[in-house]
Design an enzyme around this catalytic site. Sequence first.
Site, PDB file in Angstrom:
ATOM      1  N   MET A  89      14.186   2.713   6.366  1.00 18.59           N
ATOM      2  CA  MET A  89      14.708   4.075   5.848  1.00 18.59           C
ATOM      3  C   MET A  89      16.070   4.404   6.404  1.00 18.59           C
ATOM      4  O   MET A  89      16.555   5.242   6.519  1.00 18.59           O
ATOM      5  CB  MET A  89      13.695   5.299   6.478  1.00 18.59           C
ATOM      6  CG  MET A  89      12.458   5.043   6.410  1.00 18.59           C
ATOM      7  SD  MET A  89      11.973   4.935   4.710  1.00 18.59           S
ATOM      8  CE  MET A  89      12.189   6.318   4.027  1.00 18.59           C
ATOM      9  N   ASN A 106      14.014  -4.871  -2.159  1.00 22.52           N
ATOM     10  CA  ASN A 106      13.426  -3.554  -1.750  1.00 22.52           C
ATOM     11  C   ASN A 106      12.135  -3.216  -2.630  1.00 22.52           C
ATOM     12  O   ASN A 106      12.218  -3.672  -3.754  1.00 22.52           O
ATOM     13  CB  ASN A 106      14.556  -2.612  -1.449  1.00 22.52           C
ATOM     14  CG  ASN A 106      14.101  -1.175  -1.155  1.00 22.52           C
ATOM     15  OD1 ASN A 106      13.255  -1.213  -0.183  1.00 22.52           O
ATOM     16  ND2 ASN A 106      14.245  -0.183  -1.880  1.00 22.52           N
ATOM     17  N   HIS A 108      10.278   0.200  -4.292  1.00 23.84           N
ATOM     18  CA  HIS A 108      10.563   1.614  -4.263  1.00 23.84           C
ATOM     19  C   HIS A 108       9.374   2.215  -4.893  1.00 23.84           C
ATOM     20  O   HIS A 108       8.988   1.722  -5.810  1.00 23.84           O
ATOM     21  CB  HIS A 108      11.794   1.864  -5.062  1.00 23.84           C
ATOM     22  CG  HIS A 108      12.430   3.336  -5.180  1.00 23.84           C
ATOM     23  ND1 HIS A 108      12.760   3.886  -4.187  1.00 23.84           N
ATOM     24  CD2 HIS A 108      11.827   3.797  -6.335  1.00 23.84           C
ATOM     25  CE1 HIS A 108      12.965   5.354  -4.700  1.00 23.84           C
ATOM     26  NE2 HIS A 108      12.648   5.498  -5.868  1.00 23.84           N
TER      27      HIS A 108
HETATM   28  C1  GRF Z   1       6.083   3.012   0.847  1.00 26.12           C
HETATM   29  O1  GRF Z   1       5.858   3.984  -0.091  1.00 26.12           O
HETATM   30  C2  GRF Z   1       7.123   2.110   0.376  1.00 26.12           C
HETATM   31  O2  GRF Z   1       7.261   2.144  -1.043  1.00 26.12           O
HETATM   32  C3  GRF Z   1       8.288   3.055   1.034  1.00 26.12           C
HETATM   33  O3  GRF Z   1       8.053   3.299   2.488  1.00 26.12           O
HETATM   34  C4  GRF Z   1       6.535   3.559   2.050  1.00 26.12           C
HETATM   35  C5  GRF Z   1       5.713   2.983   3.462  1.00 26.12           C
HETATM   36  O4  GRF Z   1       5.965   1.736   3.277  1.00 26.12           O
HETATM   37  N1  GRF Z   1       9.431   2.219   0.782  1.00 26.12           N
HETATM   38  P1  GRF Z   1       5.204   0.972   4.400  1.00 26.12           P
HETATM   39  O5  GRF Z   1       3.892   1.427   4.540  1.00 26.12           O
HETATM   40  O6  GRF Z   1       6.019   1.146   5.828  1.00 26.12           O
HETATM   41  O7  GRF Z   1       5.458  -0.609   3.955  1.00 26.12           O
END
Ligand code: GRF
Length: 202
Positions: A89, A106, A108
């Site tokens: 993030m 990545n 998305h």
């Molecule tokens: C997911 O929806 C992914 O697409 C986004 O973050 C969310 C959580 O992903 N990038 P994760 O469970 O931490 O892999």
Amino acid sequence: VRVAVLISGRGSNMVALAEAARDPSFPAEIVLVLSNDPGAEGLARAAALGIPTRAIDHRSYPDRATFDAAIDMALREAGADLICLAGFMRILTDGFVERWAGRMLNIHPSLLPLFKGTHTHAQALAAGVRLHGCTVHFVVPELDAGPIVAQAAVPVHEGDDPDSLAARVIVQERRLYPKALALVAGRRARLDGGRVVIDDPP
Ligand code: GRF
């Protein structure tokens, strides 16, 4: 191909990649799981899978460039060839993205170019689309805009809310990301200008 997975939270996509990479025929190995949040649940999940982990806390750095330099150092120490962002993030600086051009993926949670940014499931519901899904793409400096490697679609059901839609999409993410990584690591997906060309299986 040595892959580093960058996470910030649960790491469910990272787990899917790690489990796929256990297959000896998979063309990549996960050599590091790195999080900007020392408390990320995914770090414990990676450790449980026997994967080396690093936490590089972005709050310990004065600015993005020094944080990214610390990430870059950890990646080079691990000998990473390829980066998979998976629920990561933080916005990476253009310098970092350009240094890893063509070597950073990545996932998305939308069918790009639709619904860039955050709260993609709420965006999809607000737009009234009947199909939604997820996209694996090469990372470029512009957010959620890089060449697309693979996509998976899910139907939007009457009565869906962001959580029910997210739950349907995440199932496809965990299936899609390993396939996309295998294409790139197996050198069957290659960048040709701004687009990805997929070579048919041998
Ligand atoms: C997911 O929806 C992914 O697409 C986004 O973050 C969310 C959580 O992903 N990038 P994760 O469970 O931490 O892999």
